[in-house]
Motif scaffolding. Structure first.
Motif, mmCIF file in Angstrom:
data_model
loop_
_atom_site.group_PDB
_atom_site.id
_atom_site.type_symbol
_atom_site.label_atom_id
_atom_site.label_comp_id
_atom_site.label_asym_id
_atom_site.label_seq_id
_atom_site.Cartn_x
_atom_site.Cartn_y
_atom_site.Cartn_z
ATOM 1 N N ALA A 1 -14.933 2.853 -3.171
ATOM 2 C CA ALA A 1 -15.476 3.355 -1.920
ATOM 3 C C ALA A 1 -14.568 3.645 -0.693
ATOM 4 C CB ALA A 1 -16.674 2.288 -1.607
ATOM 5 N N THR A 2 -15.103 3.842 0.228
ATOM 6 C CA THR A 2 -14.295 4.066 1.394
ATOM 7 C C THR A 2 -13.047 2.979 1.672
ATOM 8 O OG1 THR A 2 -15.896 5.362 2.741
ATOM 9 C CG2 THR A 2 -14.172 4.550 4.037
ATOM 10 N N ASN A 3 -11.912 3.617 1.636
ATOM 11 C CA ASN A 3 -10.511 2.600 1.973
ATOM 12 C C ASN A 3 -9.688 3.524 2.586
ATOM 13 O OD1 ASN A 3 -8.497 3.460 -0.495
ATOM 14 N ND2 ASN A 3 -10.554 3.912 -1.118
ATOM 15 N N ASP A 4 -8.454 2.716 2.971
ATOM 16 C CA ASP A 4 -7.174 3.169 3.250
ATOM 17 C C ASP A 4 -6.203 3.386 2.419
ATOM 18 O OD1 ASP A 4 -8.348 4.183 5.682
ATOM 19 O OD2 ASP A 4 -8.103 2.176 6.609
ATOM 20 N N SER A 5 -6.154 2.230 1.581
ATOM 21 C CA SER A 5 -4.976 1.879 0.596
ATOM 22 C C SER A 5 -4.752 2.985 -0.282
ATOM 23 C CB SER A 5 -5.194 0.623 -0.118
ATOM 24 O OG SER A 5 -6.343 0.629 -0.711
ATOM 25 N N LEU A 6 -5.772 3.672 -0.998
ATOM 26 C CA LEU A 6 -5.577 4.827 -1.758
ATOM 27 C C LEU A 6 -4.856 5.966 -1.161
ATOM 28 C CD1 LEU A 6 -5.944 6.364 -4.668
ATOM 29 C CD2 LEU A 6 -8.277 6.805 -3.721
ATOM 30 N N TRP A 7 -5.400 6.307 -0.098
ATOM 31 C CA TRP A 7 -4.865 7.412 0.689
ATOM 32 C C TRP A 7 -3.570 7.349 1.031
ATOM 33 C CZ3 TRP A 7 -7.890 10.999 -1.064
ATOM 34 C CH2 TRP A 7 -9.339 10.416 -1.373
ATOM 35 N N ALA B 1 0.537 1.384 -9.483
ATOM 36 C CA ALA B 1 -0.828 0.847 -9.347
ATOM 37 C C ALA B 1 -0.890 0.985 -7.484
ATOM 38 C CB ALA B 1 -0.790 -0.857 -9.715
ATOM 39 N N VAL B 2 -2.529 1.006 -7.471
ATOM 40 C CA VAL B 2 -2.602 1.269 -5.952
ATOM 41 C C VAL B 2 -4.068 0.523 -5.663
ATOM 42 C CG1 VAL B 2 -3.557 3.017 -4.209
ATOM 43 C CG2 VAL B 2 -1.697 3.545 -6.022
ATOM 44 N N ALA B 3 -3.953 -0.351 -4.730
ATOM 45 C CA ALA B 3 -5.396 -1.055 -4.445
ATOM 46 C C ALA B 3 -6.319 0.063 -3.840
ATOM 47 C CB ALA B 3 -5.115 -2.112 -3.231
ATOM 48 N N VAL B 4 -7.642 -0.445 -4.494
ATOM 49 C CA VAL B 4 -8.879 0.186 -3.851
ATOM 50 C C VAL B 4 -9.720 -0.692 -3.394
ATOM 51 C CG1 VAL B 4 -8.442 2.245 -5.334
ATOM 52 C CG2 VAL B 4 -9.719 0.487 -6.305
ATOM 53 N N ASP B 5 -10.866 -0.202 -3.288
ATOM 54 C CA ASP B 5 -12.086 -1.058 -2.752
ATOM 55 C C ASP B 5 -13.670 -1.036 -3.636
ATOM 56 O OD1 ASP B 5 -13.376 -2.949 -1.270
ATOM 57 O OD2 ASP B 5 -14.065 -1.274 0.449
ATOM 58 N N HIS B 6 -13.759 -1.992 -4.342
ATOM 59 C CA HIS B 6 -14.731 -2.054 -5.253
ATOM 60 C C HIS B 6 -15.320 -3.310 -5.132
ATOM 61 C CE1 HIS B 6 -17.391 -0.386 -8.173
ATOM 62 N NE2 HIS B 6 -16.918 -0.915 -9.129
ATOM 63 N N PRO C 1 -0.703 -4.173 -6.728
ATOM 64 C CA PRO C 1 -0.845 -3.035 -6.004
ATOM 65 C C PRO C 1 0.618 -2.832 -5.659
ATOM 66 C CG PRO C 1 -2.815 -4.523 -5.221
ATOM 67 C CD PRO C 1 -1.672 -5.292 -6.327
ATOM 68 N N ASN C 2 0.772 -1.494 -5.513
ATOM 69 C CA ASN C 2 2.277 -0.890 -5.436
ATOM 70 C C ASN C 2 3.274 -1.142 -6.399
ATOM 71 O OD1 ASN C 2 1.287 0.033 -3.003
ATOM 72 N ND2 ASN C 2 1.525 -1.984 -1.929
ATOM 73 N N GLN C 3 3.029 -1.916 -7.412
ATOM 74 C CA GLN C 3 4.141 -1.904 -8.383
ATOM 75 C C GLN C 3 4.064 -0.774 -9.368
ATOM 76 O OE1 GLN C 3 3.184 -5.670 -10.658
ATOM 77 N NE2 GLN C 3 4.991 -5.179 -12.101
ATOM 78 N N SER C 4 5.077 -0.476 -9.907
ATOM 79 C CA SER C 4 5.382 0.499 -11.017
ATOM 80 C C SER C 4 5.897 0.120 -12.238
ATOM 81 C CB SER C 4 6.395 1.739 -10.165
ATOM 82 O OG SER C 4 5.676 2.366 -8.926
ATOM 83 N N PRO D 1 -12.122 -6.765 -7.615
ATOM 84 C CA PRO D 1 -10.760 -6.483 -7.421
ATOM 85 C C PRO D 1 -10.767 -5.186 -8.174
ATOM 86 C CG PRO D 1 -10.833 -8.692 -7.322
ATOM 87 C CD PRO D 1 -12.217 -8.338 -7.737
ATOM 88 N N GLY D 2 -9.798 -4.152 -7.669
ATOM 89 C CA GLY D 2 -9.813 -2.886 -8.723
ATOM 90 C C GLY D 2 -8.541 -2.303 -8.106
ATOM 91 N N LEU D 3 -7.837 -1.397 -9.084
ATOM 92 C CA LEU D 3 -6.598 -0.406 -8.719
ATOM 93 C C LEU D 3 -7.046 0.947 -9.185
ATOM 94 C CD1 LEU D 3 -4.133 -2.612 -10.706
ATOM 95 C CD2 LEU D 3 -4.261 -2.551 -8.317
ATOM 96 N N GLY D 4 -6.579 1.635 -8.516
ATOM 97 C CA GLY D 4 -6.195 3.127 -9.311
ATOM 98 C C GLY D 4 -4.815 3.160 -9.594
ATOM 99 N N TYR D 5 -4.518 4.337 -10.170
ATOM 100 C CA TYR D 5 -3.079 4.662 -10.788
ATOM 101 C C TYR D 5 -2.632 5.935 -10.563
ATOM 102 C CZ TYR D 5 -3.913 0.116 -13.194
ATOM 103 O OH TYR D 5 -4.287 -0.920 -13.628
#
Length: 256
Positions: free
Chosen positions: A162-168, A133-138, A120-123, A141-145
């Motif tokens: 689902a609901t999280n803070d890291s993505l936002w 890469a962005v951490a999400v809550d599933h 997470p947070n690596q580019s 373990p999952g990522l958004g991009y």
């Protein structure tokens, strides 16, 4: 930056393909069944594949993609994912029982596929685009991009969450956000199931969008087959201040 939605459904059926997004012609975000609609020449152009998480609907066609163009691969296809995701691919897919290990073929010194751990947070910089890469809550373990091109145009992909803070938080750190592809897998009546499976419903997504300072075009994905109309109507009701599109396989967007 062209974004081609090869697959985005929460299930299968006529016209439904599972998650895979083609960025320009060389980057894939996930490798669900939508990959199967690519022409062979298009498959050969794919050089980088970013996996959000290890669930089957997001990885199922990765083995077939590599196998289909095996003889035409000159440089290894680079596959990126969390340590847990890479470990799952090695143990449960490319394990010589379910499928050959293409990270060792045709030999270990010159494989057609290479695994890369991303945190997470690596580019990663690929030509004139940056993929963060962005951490999400599933439930795994999952990522958004987040994909940004040289002109500063930005496309974000939530993956399954689902609901999280890291993505936002990551999205709010961007100077701008043009397009956000985000899931809403269940209708509001299935909120308990959404919490258990860690997928958004229209109501829970609307609450989390209050955290976002940008007003991007929303591309809604992962709608469960048979529930698309219900979910779409609920989304348009609670998110009427947004430009919103419930996308389908075969759609394409020019982020300009």
């Amino acid at each position: 930056m062209w974004v081609s939605i090869l697959g985005c459904s929460g299930g299968i059926g006529p016209g439904n393909r599972t998650t895979s997004i083609l960025i320009d012609d060389d980057i894939l975000l996930d490798a669900g069944s939508g990959v199967g609609d690519l022409q062979l020449q298009q498959m050969c152009k794919v050089k980088h594949i970013f996996i959000s998480h290890s669930h089957l609907d997001h990885i199922a066609f990765l083995p077939f993609l590599v196998d289909s163009i095996f003889s035409q691969i000159e440089e290894p296809i680079q596959v990126y994912g969390l340590p847990e995701t890479i470990d799952a691919l090695k143990k449960h897919v490319f394990n010589w029982v379910i499928w050959p290990d293409f990270s060792e073929l045709p030999n270990k010194d010159r494989p057609v596929m290479a695994f890369n751990v991303i945190q997470p947070n690596q580019s990663i910089k690929i030509k004139k685009r940056t993929i963060q890469a962005v951490a999400v809550d599933h439930v795994v373990p999952g990522l958004g991009y987040i994909v940004t091109n040289e002109a500063g145009r930005t496309f974000a992909f939530s993956g399954d969450t689902a609901t999280n803070d890291s993505l936002w938080e990551a999205l709010n750190n961007l100077p701008s956000l043009d397009t956000l592809m985000i899931e809403s897998g269940f209708p509001n009546s299935h909120e308990a199931l959404g919490k258990l499976a860690k997928h958004y419903t229209p109501n829970t997504l609307a609450k989390d969008l209050c955290k976002l300072k940008h007003k991007p075009h929303l591309l809604i994905s992962h709608l469960k087959p048979g529930m698309e109309i219900m979910i779409s109507e609920q989304l348009h009701k609670v998110l009427n201040g947004y430009q919103l599109t419930c996308i389908k396989s075969g759609d394409s967007i020019n982020i300009d």
